[in-house]
Design an enzyme around this catalytic site. Structure first.
Site, PDB file in Angstrom:
ATOM      1  N   ASN A   1       0.918  -1.290   0.056  1.00 37.51           N
ATOM      2  CA  ASN A   1      -0.087   0.228  -0.053  1.00 37.51           C
ATOM      3  C   ASN A   1       0.872   1.074   0.149  1.00 37.51           C
ATOM      4  OD1 ASN A   1       0.565  -0.473   2.810  1.00 37.51           O
ATOM      5  ND2 ASN A   1      -1.155  -0.130   3.090  1.00 37.51           N
TER       6      ASN A   1
ATOM      7  N   GLU B   1       4.410  -3.104  12.286  1.00 37.83           N
ATOM      8  CA  GLU B   1       3.486  -2.358  12.279  1.00 37.83           C
ATOM      9  C   GLU B   1       2.421  -2.578  11.317  1.00 37.83           C
ATOM     10  OE1 GLU B   1       3.731   0.533  12.762  1.00 37.83           O
ATOM     11  OE2 GLU B   1       5.452   0.907  13.876  1.00 37.83           O
TER      12      GLU B   1
ATOM     13  N   CYS C   1      -3.016   2.048   6.825  1.00 37.24           N
ATOM     14  CA  CYS C   1      -3.459   1.961   7.944  1.00 37.24           C
ATOM     15  C   CYS C   1      -3.677   2.904   8.449  1.00 37.24           C
ATOM     16  CB  CYS C   1      -2.397   1.085   8.624  1.00 37.24           C
ATOM     17  SG  CYS C   1      -0.915   1.554   8.192  1.00 37.24           S
TER      18      CYS C   1
ATOM     19  N   GLU D   1       9.147   3.876  13.772  1.00 39.04           N
ATOM     20  CA  GLU D   1       9.631   3.747  13.172  1.00 39.04           C
ATOM     21  C   GLU D   1      10.458   4.904  12.469  1.00 39.04           C
ATOM     22  OE1 GLU D   1       6.995   1.635  10.249  1.00 39.04           O
ATOM     23  OE2 GLU D   1       8.654   0.490   9.565  1.00 39.04           O
TER      24      GLU D   1
END
Ligand code: UN1
Length: 472
Positions: A146, A244, A278, A453
């Site tokens: 994505n 994640e 997300c 991150e």
């Protein structure tokens, strides 16, 4: 040079698979090796071999490869963005933005060359004691379709800057875009073995990568179920895992909000990239006094949104990535209806490729599937709320905690939101999606595991801390 002739692209003799355009589904966008577990072994071997000399390079030389690649990505912007749009359907406007973001991520990571590499203290009894970070060795990165260039970039850039070498598994559904990133690094002169790139099935390549003892850390972005398996395999053998995962992100719209700005942000958050983020806005809690007004304006914005061809720069909502996601999202909408939800807009496929209309629900119960689970598509729901207390309690009532947003003009409400919202990313008067390159990105609760991150947080995961006592 075509991406598939790329030197660090392993296993060109493996069986291949074809990737199709999710909007023009008879168009093949590329043919890629479906690498076997043996290719993972070879890639890890090459990365391990490259590690001593790469980690010994001066930091500014390592940075030079990243800034070189950033410049190449900027030059190749149109080619890379077009490849992304063709293979995974991201509307071209966003694909361009993501490509430029990837270049910026590389430049940001390169800036670590000009910062302090540790801290120095005085020992209690005199002498010095410093705290340093050392690379781990070979790290594995498993990346999703994505954000097919931004996420590979934001994982590999800090890993490489710290002196690690990398084995990167690109997403099955969007390998071509990631190969452009690898090609830019190769063309910038990155030494052989420093970055090894693999394409193919997660169940084969990703699995082998998580189990290889020489891989000291694995960073994964993707689904909750796969993430759990990655965590088990990686931490089970004593290595580091960074996950994640999903989100079920709420947006709160208070009565004192600028409603037009809230509508714009709700639309972008819920529907850009067809909701395949997300960080997308899945639940919109609107204070009772402005509910009808917000709803009218939001539905007008949805009706005005351009849906369909992702190559059209005006398009807001393009296709879903593949047939499985298309079926899953339509199934989620069906379930939303079955459980008593009312569809205010959309609710069906358009009939072109894997496009699903932007879909807005109301009357969705707090314990219904749509309120609790991540449906990875252009689907959002409106919920009237009494006040901030009601909104925040319901907003927090999921297992996820990635992103949350609020629209308000009240400082007091903003401060409460900052304290009480259960998410790793909070947005006041902006949409729930988006990620600046220089600050941490990541979720809490079921949305993530391990250090965050991006920003300086990224260094924590990819480096080990060493404390050095020096006496004269
Ligand atoms: C963004 O919102 O711009 O996979 C980034 C995802 C997230 C990245 C979102 N890890 O959607």
């Amino acid at each position: 040079m075509t991406a598939t002739s790329y030197i660090m692209f392993r296993d060109v003799t493996a069986p291949t698979y074809t990737k199709r355009d999710p909007f023009r589904i008879d168009v093949v966008t590329g043919e890629y090796p479906s690498a076997g577990a043996d290719a993972v072994v070879a890639a890890v071997e090459a990365a391990a071999h490259a590690f001593p000399s790469w980690s010994a390079l001066p930091l500014q030389q390592r940075a030079g490869y990243l800034t070189g690649a950033a410049a190449l990505l900027e030059q190749r912007l149109e080619t890379v963005a077009a490849a992304m749009t063709a293979e995974m359907g991201k509307p071209i406007r966003e694909a361009r933005g993501e490509t430029l973001r990837a270049a910026q991520i590389l430049r940001y990571a390169a800036s670590f060359a000009f910062r302090a590499v540790g801290q120095e203290f005085e020992q209690a009894g005199g002498g010095s004691v410093s705290v340093l970070r050392r690379p781990l060795g070979v790290v594995g990165l498993i990346t999703p379709w994505n954000f097919p260039i931004a996420i590979p970039a934001w994982k590999l850039a800090p890993a490489l800057m710290l002196g690690n070498t990398v084995v990167l598994k690109l997403a099955y559904d969007a390998p071509g875009t990631g190969l452009h990133l690898a090609a830019a690094l190769a063309d910038a002169g990155l030494p052989a073995g420093v970055l090894e790139v693999l394409t193919g099935r997660g169940a084969v390549v990703g699995d082998a990568l998580t189990r290889d003892d020489r891989v000291r850390a694995v960073s994964f972005t993707g689904s909750v179920a796969t993430g759990a398996a990655v965590r088990e395999a990686v931490t089970g053998r004593g290595a580091r895992a960074q996950l994640e995962l999903g989100g079920q992100n709420p947006l709160l719209v208070m009565a004192d909000a600028d409603l037009d700005r809230a509508v714009t942000a709700a639309f972008a958050g819920a529907f850009w990239s067809a909701g395949q983020k997300c960080t997308a806005t899945r639940r919109i809690y609107v204070e009772h006094a402005v509910y009808d007004d917000f709803k009218t304006r939001f539905l007008a914005r949805v009706a005005a949104g351009k849906v369909g061809d992702p190559t059209d720069p005006e398009t807001d909502v393009g296709p879903l990535v593949n047939e499985a996601q298309f079926d899953e999202v339509l199934g989620g909408i069906e379930r939303g209806r079955d459980e008593g939800g009312t569809v205010l807009a959309g609710g069906a496929a358009t009939g072109q490729g894997y496009v699903v209309e932007p879909t807005v629900f109301e009357d969705v119960a707090d314990d219904a599937f749509l309120s609790c689970n991540e449906v990875f598509g252009p689907v959002t729901a409106l919920y009237p709320v009494r006040d901030f207390d009601d909104a925040i309690e319901r907003a927090n009532a999921t297992e996820f905690g990635l992103s949350a947003g609020i629209f308000t003009s009240s400082l007091a409400t903003t401060l409460r939101f900052r304290r009480e919202a259960q998410a790793g990313l909070l947005h006041v008067n902006s949409q729930t999606a988006g990620a600046d390159v220089h600050v941490p990105f990541g979720g809490i609760k079921g949305s993530g595991f391990g250090p965050h991150e991006q920003g300086e947080a990224a260094l924590e995961f990819f480096g080990e801390t060493v404390t050095v006592y020096v006496d004269a």
